[in-house]
Design a protein around this motif. Structure first.
Motif, PDB file in Angstrom:
ATOM      1  N   PRO A 151       0.815  -1.224   0.000  1.00 20.41           N
ATOM      2  CA  PRO A 151       0.000   0.000   0.000  1.00 20.41           C
ATOM      3  C   PRO A 151       0.846   1.271   0.000  1.00 20.41           C
ATOM      4  O   PRO A 151       0.333   2.338  -0.348  1.00 20.41           O
ATOM      5  CB  PRO A 151      -0.806  -0.109   1.305  1.00 20.41           C
ATOM      6  N   PHE A 174       5.972  -2.338  -5.475  1.00 23.05           N
ATOM      7  CA  PHE A 174       6.960  -3.418  -5.488  1.00 23.05           C
ATOM      8  C   PHE A 174       7.575  -3.614  -6.876  1.00 23.05           C
ATOM      9  O   PHE A 174       8.711  -4.103  -6.981  1.00 23.05           O
ATOM     10  CB  PHE A 174       6.311  -4.730  -5.018  1.00 23.05           C
ATOM     11  N   ILE A 221       4.097 -18.638   2.178  1.00 22.79           N
ATOM     12  CA  ILE A 221       4.163 -17.210   1.887  1.00 22.79           C
ATOM     13  C   ILE A 221       5.639 -16.848   1.765  1.00 22.79           C
ATOM     14  O   ILE A 221       6.474 -17.331   2.537  1.00 22.79           O
ATOM     15  CB  ILE A 221       3.430 -16.365   2.949  1.00 22.79           C
ATOM     16  N   THR A 222       5.948 -16.032   0.776  1.00 20.97           N
ATOM     17  CA  THR A 222       7.333 -15.724   0.456  1.00 20.97           C
ATOM     18  C   THR A 222       7.516 -14.233   0.229  1.00 20.97           C
ATOM     19  O   THR A 222       6.711 -13.600  -0.450  1.00 20.97           O
ATOM     20  CB  THR A 222       7.768 -16.457  -0.836  1.00 20.97           C
ATOM     21  N   TYR A 223       8.577 -13.690   0.817  1.00 18.59           N
ATOM     22  CA  TYR A 223       8.994 -12.325   0.502  1.00 18.59           C
ATOM     23  C   TYR A 223      10.322 -12.405  -0.233  1.00 18.59           C
ATOM     24  O   TYR A 223      11.228 -13.124   0.205  1.00 18.59           O
ATOM     25  CB  TYR A 223       9.165 -11.500   1.779  1.00 18.59           C
ATOM     26  N   ARG A 238      17.468 -11.324  -0.943  1.00 14.44           N
ATOM     27  CA  ARG A 238      17.029 -11.753   0.369  1.00 14.44           C
ATOM     28  C   ARG A 238      15.683 -12.454   0.187  1.00 14.44           C
ATOM     29  O   ARG A 238      14.821 -11.956  -0.537  1.00 14.44           O
ATOM     30  CB  ARG A 238      16.847 -10.497   1.246  1.00 14.44           C
ATOM     31  N   TYR A 272      12.549 -14.722   2.338  1.00 13.92           N
ATOM     32  CA  TYR A 272      11.983 -15.347   3.536  1.00 13.92           C
ATOM     33  C   TYR A 272      10.769 -16.156   3.112  1.00 13.92           C
ATOM     34  O   TYR A 272       9.916 -15.646   2.382  1.00 13.92           O
ATOM     35  CB  TYR A 272      11.526 -14.300   4.549  1.00 13.92           C
ATOM     36  N   GLU A 273      10.664 -17.366   3.609  1.00  6.78           N
ATOM     37  CA  GLU A 273       9.532 -18.214   3.213  1.00  6.78           C
ATOM     38  C   GLU A 273       9.115 -19.106   4.373  1.00  6.78           C
ATOM     39  O   GLU A 273       9.958 -19.718   5.029  1.00  6.78           O
ATOM     40  CB  GLU A 273       9.959 -19.074   2.020  1.00  6.78           C
ATOM     41  N   THR A 274       7.823 -19.179   4.619  1.00 10.73           N
ATOM     42  CA  THR A 274       7.330 -20.113   5.643  1.00 10.73           C
ATOM     43  C   THR A 274       5.963 -20.651   5.246  1.00 10.73           C
ATOM     44  O   THR A 274       5.198 -19.990   4.535  1.00 10.73           O
ATOM     45  CB  THR A 274       7.273 -19.449   7.039  1.00 10.73           C
ATOM     46  N   GLY A 275       5.673 -21.864   5.713  1.00 11.06           N
ATOM     47  CA  GLY A 275       4.384 -22.470   5.431  1.00 11.06           C
ATOM     48  C   GLY A 275       3.279 -21.849   6.269  1.00 11.06           C
ATOM     49  O   GLY A 275       3.531 -21.372   7.383  1.00 11.06           O
ATOM     50  N   VAL A 276       2.058 -21.818   5.733  1.00 11.89           N
ATOM     51  CA  VAL A 276       0.915 -21.326   6.500  1.00 11.89           C
ATOM     52  C   VAL A 276      -0.197 -22.380   6.433  1.00 11.89           C
ATOM     53  O   VAL A 276      -0.292 -23.131   5.469  1.00 11.89           O
ATOM     54  CB  VAL A 276       0.383 -19.959   5.990  1.00 11.89           C
ATOM     55  N   MET A 295      -4.853 -16.519   4.987  1.00  8.30           N
ATOM     56  CA  MET A 295      -3.641 -15.708   4.819  1.00  8.30           C
ATOM     57  C   MET A 295      -3.869 -14.651   3.744  1.00  8.30           C
ATOM     58  O   MET A 295      -3.438 -13.502   3.894  1.00  8.30           O
ATOM     59  CB  MET A 295      -2.464 -16.612   4.454  1.00  8.30           C
ATOM     60  N   ILE A 348      -5.835 -11.911   5.306  1.00  2.78           N
ATOM     61  CA  ILE A 348      -5.003 -11.066   6.168  1.00  2.78           C
ATOM     62  C   ILE A 348      -4.190 -10.084   5.319  1.00  2.78           C
ATOM     63  O   ILE A 348      -4.140  -8.883   5.601  1.00  2.78           O
ATOM     64  CB  ILE A 348      -4.065 -11.926   7.056  1.00  2.78           C
ATOM     65  N   VAL A 408      -4.718  -5.949   5.634  1.00  5.19           N
ATOM     66  CA  VAL A 408      -3.705  -4.988   6.074  1.00  5.19           C
ATOM     67  C   VAL A 408      -3.239  -4.085   4.936  1.00  5.19           C
ATOM     68  O   VAL A 408      -2.337  -3.275   5.119  1.00  5.19           O
ATOM     69  CB  VAL A 408      -2.479  -5.666   6.743  1.00  5.19           C
ATOM     70  N   PHE A 436      -2.517  -4.981   1.408  1.00  7.71           N
ATOM     71  CA  PHE A 436      -1.825  -5.488   0.221  1.00  7.71           C
ATOM     72  C   PHE A 436      -2.838  -5.890  -0.845  1.00  7.71           C
ATOM     73  O   PHE A 436      -3.799  -6.574  -0.552  1.00  7.71           O
ATOM     74  CB  PHE A 436      -0.923  -6.658   0.589  1.00  7.71           C
ATOM     75  N   TYR A 458      -9.219 -12.471  11.320  1.00  8.67           N
ATOM     76  CA  TYR A 458      -8.669 -13.568  10.522  1.00  8.67           C
ATOM     77  C   TYR A 458      -7.463 -14.138  11.244  1.00  8.67           C
ATOM     78  O   TYR A 458      -6.605 -13.379  11.678  1.00  8.67           O
ATOM     79  CB  TYR A 458      -8.210 -13.078   9.145  1.00  8.67           C
ATOM     80  N   THR A 460      -4.584 -17.561  11.231  1.00 15.87           N
ATOM     81  CA  THR A 460      -4.121 -18.851  10.716  1.00 15.87           C
ATOM     82  C   THR A 460      -2.753 -19.192  11.300  1.00 15.87           C
ATOM     83  O   THR A 460      -1.980 -18.295  11.653  1.00 15.87           O
ATOM     84  CB  THR A 460      -4.065 -18.872   9.169  1.00 15.87           C
ATOM     85  N   GLY A 461      -2.485 -20.493  11.403  1.00 17.68           N
ATOM     86  CA  GLY A 461      -1.200 -20.947  11.908  1.00 17.68           C
ATOM     87  C   GLY A 461      -0.097 -20.758  10.881  1.00 17.68           C
ATOM     88  O   GLY A 461      -0.358 -20.802   9.667  1.00 17.68           O
ATOM     89  N   VAL A 462       1.132 -20.520  11.353  1.00 22.46           N
ATOM     90  CA  VAL A 462       2.279 -20.438  10.453  1.00 22.46           C
ATOM     91  C   VAL A 462       3.371 -21.375  10.984  1.00 22.46           C
ATOM     92  O   VAL A 462       3.463 -21.615  12.178  1.00 22.46           O
ATOM     93  CB  VAL A 462       2.826 -18.992  10.314  1.00 22.46           C
ATOM     94  N   ASP A 463       4.188 -21.884  10.062  1.00 23.30           N
ATOM     95  CA  ASP A 463       5.189 -22.882  10.456  1.00 23.30           C
ATOM     96  C   ASP A 463       6.318 -22.280  11.281  1.00 23.30           C
ATOM     97  O   ASP A 463       6.773 -22.879  12.239  1.00 23.30           O
ATOM     98  CB  ASP A 463       5.803 -23.536   9.206  1.00 23.30           C
ATOM     99  N   THR A 494      10.523 -16.479  10.834  1.00 24.45           N
ATOM    100  CA  THR A 494      10.459 -16.130   9.413  1.00 24.45           C
ATOM    101  C   THR A 494       9.254 -15.234   9.138  1.00 24.45           C
ATOM    102  O   THR A 494       9.345 -14.267   8.380  1.00 24.45           O
ATOM    103  CB  THR A 494      10.385 -17.406   8.549  1.00 24.45           C
TER     104      THR A 494
END
Lengths: 185, 185
Positions: free
Chosen positions: A40, A44, A71-73, A86, A88-92, A98, A101, A105, A107, B88, B90-93, B97
């Protein structure tokens, strides 16, 4: 760790024949749906960043055996020649929540990239046959190396030649970039 | 679904005696570390929104038996009397990260709330003994109802009285608000 990646437009039927002839090993088959968001408070596309929500379904014998959302940045390139970013990645747990969310916020989803990807292993490289909605068929040859980026890239070119594909046809634009109308370069 | 919640400052030792005398049942004991973020393009304190990353460790007999991380967005109040918000979660791994992603895309951590929470069940209500770092000890009585908010609140007051706590001492300020210096109201 450097990721060397070469992508070329290619008809999958032809490549499959070459993969079989070369004793390539099928690794897996997945369907990926990627939502890309824009921030916002900045663009990007201009800052060379990305926020991506990827839902991936893994198939075995035409059956979904696993579904994961990550989710990945990706930050801007910090080194042009090695394409280092750089990341960052993690499972949700729940992709829809997600996504809600991210949008709540501020996006905004800017594009969705849908593809079917079949992965093979050949001469130490990962060969992906990508069928991308709206864009067509591609082959991508990829490897991760600690050093020796130039040699790894030459090796990827050799793999492409083995598959009857001309490395000179390499496309450097991302699928997202192509979908957003950037010229293939 | 409405969440009715009444919170009072209270010495835990005293409450524990009353809980035992009332045959309350211990549900679980957790440690929660909440990071709250502010948005880069607006002030969530002004818009009455919240983005929170919560890491929760669940204990059984002083041993951690489970660790989970959840990300939560809470929208502004849509109904003042029932305290209804869009939420909203949700769980994250991987919490670290996810924190790195939040910060990378521009969200700034504004406060961290650390608490130990013991949950009990009494007369259909959840009674939480909260020990909050920097703030002290509280008891919170909570229930979710489909309707009948006023009756549920009266019931929560009765539970507090049973625990020798005066419902008139109710604090409406959140732990986050107190840590950020808002007066207890």
């Amino acid at each position: 760790m450097y990721e060397v990646e070469v992508k070329v437009r290619a008809d999958h039927e032809t490549i499959r024949e070459q993969l079989e002839a070369s004793d390539a090993e099928q690794v897996n088959r997945v369907e990926q749906t990627d939502i890309y968001y824009n921030a916002p408070h900045k663009d990007f596309a201009e800052t060379d960043e990305a926020l991506r929500l990827r839902r991936e379904s893994r198939y075995e014998d035409d059956e979904v055996v696993d579904e994961v959302t990550v989710i990945t940045y990706k930050g801007p390139l910090v080194d042009e020649s090695s394409k280092t970013r750089r990341e960052y990645e993690t499972g949700v747990d729940d992709g829809e929540t997600m996504d809600a969310i991210c949008e709540a916020v501020g996006f905004e989803p800017t594009a969705t990239v849908e593809k079917e990807r079949e992965r093979f292993e050949l001469d130490g490289y990962t060969v992906s046959l990508d069928a991308v909605s709206g864009l067509g068929e591609f082959v991508e040859v990829e490897v991760e190396v600690e050093s020796g980026v130039d040699a790894a890239r030459e090796g990827a070119f050799d793999v492409l030649r083995k598959l009857d594909v001309d490395p000179d046809d390499q496309i450097r634009t991302s699928y997202l970039g192509m979908l957003l109308g950037a010229p293939e370069e």
